[in-house]
Design an enzyme around this catalytic site. Structure first.
Site, PDB file in Angstrom:
ATOM      1  N   GLU A  40       6.309 -32.051  30.974  1.00  0.00           N
ATOM      2  CA  GLU A  40       6.238 -33.464  30.565  1.00  0.00           C
ATOM      3  C   GLU A  40       6.355 -33.494  29.038  1.00  0.00           C
ATOM      4  O   GLU A  40       6.004 -32.510  28.370  1.00  0.00           O
ATOM      5  CB  GLU A  40       4.915 -34.091  31.013  1.00  0.00           C
ATOM      6  N   TYR A  52      -7.714   1.205  -3.870  1.00  0.00           N
ATOM      7  CA  TYR A  52      -6.452   1.489  -4.569  1.00  0.00           C
ATOM      8  C   TYR A  52      -5.824   0.182  -5.051  1.00  0.00           C
ATOM      9  O   TYR A  52      -6.221  -0.902  -4.643  1.00  0.00           O
ATOM     10  CB  TYR A  52      -5.480   2.211  -3.631  1.00  0.00           C
ATOM     11  N   THR A  79       1.688  -4.379   4.207  1.00  0.00           N
ATOM     12  CA  THR A  79       1.539  -4.688   5.623  1.00  0.00           C
ATOM     13  C   THR A  79       1.003  -6.097   5.875  1.00  0.00           C
ATOM     14  O   THR A  79       1.177  -6.626   6.968  1.00  0.00           O
ATOM     15  CB  THR A  79       0.598  -3.669   6.304  1.00  0.00           C
ATOM     16  N   ASP A  80       0.356  -6.694   4.852  1.00  0.00           N
ATOM     17  CA  ASP A  80      -0.339  -7.966   5.103  1.00  0.00           C
ATOM     18  C   ASP A  80       0.591  -9.106   5.529  1.00  0.00           C
ATOM     19  O   ASP A  80       0.230  -9.923   6.367  1.00  0.00           O
ATOM     20  CB  ASP A  80      -1.142  -8.390   3.861  1.00  0.00           C
ATOM     21  N   THR A 126       0.823  -1.208   0.000  1.00  0.00           N
ATOM     22  CA  THR A 126       0.000   0.000   0.000  1.00  0.00           C
ATOM     23  C   THR A 126       0.855   1.254   0.000  1.00  0.00           C
ATOM     24  O   THR A 126       0.473   2.274  -0.577  1.00  0.00           O
ATOM     25  CB  THR A 126      -0.924  -0.017   1.237  1.00  0.00           C
ATOM     26  N   LYS A 163       0.663  -7.770  12.685  1.00  0.00           N
ATOM     27  CA  LYS A 163      -0.385  -6.840  12.239  1.00  0.00           C
ATOM     28  C   LYS A 163      -1.617  -7.117  13.079  1.00  0.00           C
ATOM     29  O   LYS A 163      -2.083  -8.259  13.141  1.00  0.00           O
ATOM     30  CB  LYS A 163      -0.668  -7.020  10.750  1.00  0.00           C
TER      31      LYS A 163
END
Ligand code: ASP
Length: 323
Positions: free
Chosen positions: A289, A31, A96-97, A17, A167
């Site tokens: 354990e 966009y 950002t994903d 982005t 994120k």
């Protein structure tokens, strides 16, 4: 011979982005990601004085479509620029994903003795209120810091470690957080105002990556949840999966039917299994354990998947050396 002044920051563009464009400056949602070149991003960012900024376009992707070939090229270029004596640090502009996955991948592969800073934006470059230029200027400021090393994320005025960053929001400008650990530091007026020591991950080195064109291990995430059964695991094992990350409930607990299917799978043929928690914060605490499936500690499931891919690669190439 005098060592050169380390005043160059290299910005590697991969898309996202931050390099997206919309038809109208008022449109922050409709966009196309990955359209504006990294040179233009650098020109729009008001970075610190006295720092020479170079740029290189590595890819132009929406990071939801990030792929292993791009990761390989990115790791190679980061290692290349980090070895240049005049380079203080490296910035990567990224969607950002999947930014947290790339951050963890780089932290575990590239042993850079300089800052490697990922950043991005929640609004496209064409937005009237674009957040990319500010994030990029902050990232360049952090990358030019002497005496720091390792992979971090700079976003919305905060510095996060590759290990803890995730994120946490699909639209807020401060879309990243570091869970229980909290951010490593913050920026004020373009300067690092406070910062804890940066953690250094044990890097495997570029030698661990498969030869160009060769297949990477196939690792999927399966979730433990109400009503799950073993059909997804059986289908994946039949199809040849190499590793499975179980996004487990709470403190790493797995639905008995899913656990039975995983145990059956492991008996049929070697399938590497890692258990991570679905919880937003915290780690899978060992109960003292032996557990049927190894714990991913406090790595979120998507980073545990990257980790398992790398461990499988390491098992394939035991002689790989850190670069
Ligand atoms: N889909 C975009 C990407 O990850 C989202 C973003 O960059 O904020 O490339």
């Amino acid at each position: 011979m005098q060592s050169p002044v380390q005043n160059t920051v290299v910005v590697l563009g991969t898309g996202g982005t931050i390099s997206g464009s919309a038809a109208s400056p008022d449109d922050n949602l409709g966009y196309v990601a990955g359209t504006v070149g990294v040179d233009a991003l650098v020109a729009s960012a008001n970075g610190p004085a006295g720092v020479a900024v170079e740029s290189e376009q590595i890819a132009q992707l929406d990071s939801k479509d990030m792929d292993f070939a791009t990761w390989r090229r990115l790791a190679e270029r980061v290692a290349h620029h980090a070895a240049r004596p005049e380079v203080a640090g490296i910035v990567i502009t990224h969607g950002t994903d999947t930014l947290e996955e790339t951050a963890w991948f780089l932290a575990r592969v590239v042993a850079a003795a300089k800052p490697v800073v990922l950043t991005g934006a929640m609004r496209p470059a064409t937005s009237r209120e674009a957040d990319g230029p500010g994030n990029l200027a902050d990232a360049i400021a952090v990358a030019s810091q002497a005496g720091r090393a390792g992979v971090v994320v700079v976003f919305a005025g905060q510095v996060h470690s590759a290990h803890d960053v995730r994120k946490v929001h699909p639209s807020r400008l401060d879309a990243f957080a570091s869970g229980d650990a909290g951010p490593l530091g913050r920026l004020e007026g373009g300067r690092l105002a406070s910062a804890r020591p940066w953690p250094r991950e044990a890097a495997l080195g570029l030698g661990v990556l498969p030869a160009e064109g060769a297949a990477w291990p196939w690792v999927e995430i399966v979730s433990s949840a109400a009503g799950v059964d073993g059909r997804a695991v059986a289908a994946l094992v039949d199809a040849g999966v190499d590793g499975l990350v179980v996004a487990a409930t709470g403190n790493g607990s797995v639905h008995r039917d899913l656990a039975a299917a995983l145990a059956r799978a492991a008996r049929r043929r070697p399938v590497a299994i890692l258990r991570a928690t679905r919880c937003l914060d915290g780690a899978v605490a060992e109960k003292g354990e032996p557990e049927a499936f190894a714990s991913a500690g406090d790595l979120v499931p998507v980073k545990a998947r990257v980790e398992l891919v790398l461990r499988l690669l390491q098992a394939r190439a035991p002689a790989a050396k850190a670069d």
